[in-house]
Design a protein around this motif. Structure first.
Motif, short mmCIF file in Angstrom:
data_model
loop_
_atom_site.label_atom_id
_atom_site.label_comp_id
_atom_site.label_asym_id
_atom_site.label_seq_id
_atom_site.Cartn_x
_atom_site.Cartn_y
_atom_site.Cartn_z
N GLY A 25 45.34 21.74 29.33
CA GLY A 25 44.03 21.51 28.29
C GLY A 25 43.30 23.02 28.71
O GLY A 25 42.95 23.26 29.79
N CYS A 26 42.68 23.17 27.57
CA CYS A 26 41.48 24.28 27.55
C CYS A 26 40.59 23.89 26.48
O CYS A 26 40.72 23.81 25.30
N TYR A 27 39.22 23.61 26.94
CA TYR A 27 38.09 23.46 26.36
C TYR A 27 37.35 24.47 25.86
O TYR A 27 37.17 25.32 26.75
N VAL A 28 37.50 24.92 24.61
CA VAL A 28 36.87 26.11 23.77
C VAL A 28 35.48 25.76 23.16
O VAL A 28 35.54 24.71 22.34
N ASP A 29 34.40 26.41 23.36
CA ASP A 29 33.22 26.31 22.65
C ASP A 29 32.88 26.88 21.44
O ASP A 29 33.90 27.45 20.94
N HIS A 30 31.94 26.60 20.71
CA HIS A 30 31.66 27.30 19.19
C HIS A 30 31.70 28.79 19.19
O HIS A 30 31.88 29.20 18.34
N TYR A 113 42.64 30.23 15.50
CA TYR A 113 42.44 28.97 14.67
C TYR A 113 40.99 29.22 14.48
O TYR A 113 39.97 29.44 15.04
N ILE A 114 40.56 29.10 13.11
CA ILE A 114 39.32 28.95 12.36
C ILE A 114 38.35 27.50 12.54
O ILE A 114 38.99 26.71 11.72
N TYR A 115 37.46 27.49 13.35
CA TYR A 115 36.79 26.35 13.45
C TYR A 115 35.47 26.85 14.15
O TYR A 115 35.59 27.55 15.24
N ALA A 116 34.38 26.33 13.68
CA ALA A 116 33.08 26.83 14.05
C ALA A 116 32.42 26.10 15.21
O ALA A 116 31.37 26.53 15.86
N GLU A 117 33.19 24.83 15.66
CA GLU A 117 32.75 23.99 16.62
C GLU A 117 33.69 24.06 17.85
O GLU A 117 34.43 24.72 18.01
N ASN A 118 33.13 23.08 18.64
CA ASN A 118 33.79 23.11 19.97
C ASN A 118 35.20 22.28 19.72
O ASN A 118 35.47 21.43 18.80
N TYR A 119 36.37 22.52 20.44
CA TYR A 119 37.42 21.83 20.33
C TYR A 119 38.27 22.05 21.72
O TYR A 119 37.99 22.91 22.44
N TYR A 120 39.30 21.25 21.78
CA TYR A 120 40.11 21.20 23.08
C TYR A 120 41.62 21.27 22.72
O TYR A 120 42.35 20.44 21.59
N ILE A 121 42.25 22.36 23.44
CA ILE A 121 43.66 22.60 23.13
C ILE A 121 44.59 21.61 24.24
O ILE A 121 44.18 21.96 25.31
N ILE A 122 45.53 20.92 23.75
CA ILE A 122 46.21 20.18 24.50
C ILE A 122 47.79 20.61 24.52
O ILE A 122 48.08 20.84 23.50
N LEU A 123 48.18 20.72 25.58
CA LEU A 123 49.62 21.21 25.77
C LEU A 123 50.27 20.40 26.72
O LEU A 123 49.99 20.42 28.04
N ILE A 124 51.44 19.96 26.31
CA ILE A 124 52.26 19.04 27.38
C ILE A 124 53.61 19.49 27.22
O ILE A 124 54.26 19.84 26.28
N HIS A 125 54.40 19.26 28.27
CA HIS A 125 55.83 19.41 28.39
C HIS A 125 56.57 18.01 28.60
O HIS A 125 56.06 17.22 29.49
N ALA A 126 57.55 18.03 28.09
CA ALA A 126 58.21 16.46 28.19
C ALA A 126 59.79 16.67 28.31
O ALA A 126 60.17 17.69 27.67
#
Length: 373
Positions: A25-30, A113-126
């Motif tokens: 996961g990667c937390y990205v700020d604004h 990715y166009i988004y003006a606020e904070n968001y969290y990218i989650i990546l899983i392997h299964a």
């Protein structure tokens, strides 16, 4: 992917069926800065955290096919060396253990990715051991001969909780609530490879968007490398344009009503099918002919369809039909009719004026008041 295939993968997001090996996961700020990252075995997460992630992953595979969940194929150029398909195959085959690949993936998302606020990218392997099926359709969990190895990405907004008052049990007081940053349900995501015919389809990807009209073209084109599809709203507008241009000045009320009725009948007949009803150019032509469009008017149809939709592309019936309402609108009046009873409304010429005539059986209300005459 169809409804059954999507549901089969969704069912894996439970403690009993969990096939997830690793989560990143990667937390990205604004300001598009990476603030913190997560990399660990999924089964090492605390139980309560795992449950929250399960909810996120289920949301990433939710909604209507063709609206929220969109099947996309890689263009041929993206299947060549150096293309997007190769990148995602490397990412999957690395089992999310290659830090450089993961960082490159984050960078691609953040850039597009166009988004003006904070968001969290989650990546899983299964890794899902696909159970075999007996002749009667029952799953045989001890007869698996197919392994579906995949990655799933979820992009979630991170927002502050609302300000307010709260009860503090320790002090027995009502006081100002501490505002926390909350990871919300995903708004974008994808599954690679697609799960087709209960096995991997490396030529396709399943894309998720919470809002069908906000598909983020830059994300699709530059991160997924796929062709940007028509949104559900664009498909409906395109279909309406095709009808208007095909009929021209002879756009007749009865023909439009017939198109509505025939289209909804087609949807009703196929509602139990796992695949949503897709209409190709010949399908739409047959629909129009059946609904009363004259043959001479259909002469321009093929060119119109190819210009607006594409010769080999299709429209989803659920996107272009008005299954919940039959609406008639004039500058001053809007009439909404039960879509199954469009026959109650017809047009007539009365005293030289074109009028709508609505059949009234035994009940009439005006502003909630029953009218008897």
């Amino acid at each position: 992917m169809n409804k059954k295939e999507v549901l089969e993968i969704r069912k894996q997001f439970t403690p009993e069926n969990c096939a997830i090996t690793r989560i990143c996961g990667c937390y990205v700020d604004h300001e598009k800065e990476k603030k913190t990252e997560l990399k660990e075995a999924f089964l090492s997460l605390p139980e309560e955290e795992a449950f929250k992630y399960f909810d996120i992953f289920k949301h990433t595979l939710s909604g209507s096919l063709g609206k929220n969940l969109i099947n996309m194929d890689f263009p041929l150029d993206q299947e060549l060396a150096g293309g997007t398909q190769e990148f995602f195959l490397k990412l999957r085959d690395s089992k999310l253990q290659d830090d450089l690949l993961i960082e490159e993936f984050y960078d691609r998302v953040i850039e597009n990715y166009i988004y003006a606020e904070n968001y969290y990218i989650i990546l899983i392997h299964a890794v899902y051991d696909v159970p075999g099926k007996s002749s009667d359709g029952m799953e045989m969990f001890d007869a698996s001969d197919t392994v579906y190895e995949h990655i799933l990405c979820s992009i979630c907004p991170v927002n502050l909780t609302k300000a307010g008052l709260t009860y503090n049990a320790e002090t027995n007081h009502i006081e100002d609530r501490i505002r926390d940053w909350i990871v919300e349900a995903p708004v974008k995501g994808f599954l690679f490879p697609a799960f087709q015919d209960r096995s991997s389809d490396i030529h396709s990807i399943l894309y998720y968007t919470k809002k069908p009209e906000d598909i983020q073209p830059e994300l699709i084109a530059n991160v997924l490398g796929s062709t940007i599809p028509l949104t559900a709203g664009d498909q409906k507008t395109t279909f309406q344009t095709i009808i208007s241009d095909t009929l021209g000045d002879e756009c007749d009320y009865e023909v439009i009503r017939n198109i509505h009725d025939n289209l909804n009948e087609m949807i009703e007949e196929t509602k139990e099918e796992p695949e949503p009803l897709k209409l190709s150019k010949p399908d739409v032509r047959r629909l129009l002919a059946k609904s009363g469009v004259p043959e001479e008017k259909l002469e321009s149809f093929d060119e119109e369809f190819e210009e607006t939709v594409g010769e080999k592309n299709t429209l989803l019936a659920s996107n272009i039909a008005s299954v919940k309402t039959f609406q008639i609108e004039t500058p001053d009046v809007i009439v909404k009719v039960n879509p199954e009873r469009s026959d109650l409304v017809e047009t007539r010429e009365i005293d030289g004026r074109r009028c709508l005539v609505i059949a009234i059986d035994d009940h009439l209300e005006v502003n909630g008041i029953e009218v008897h005459k």
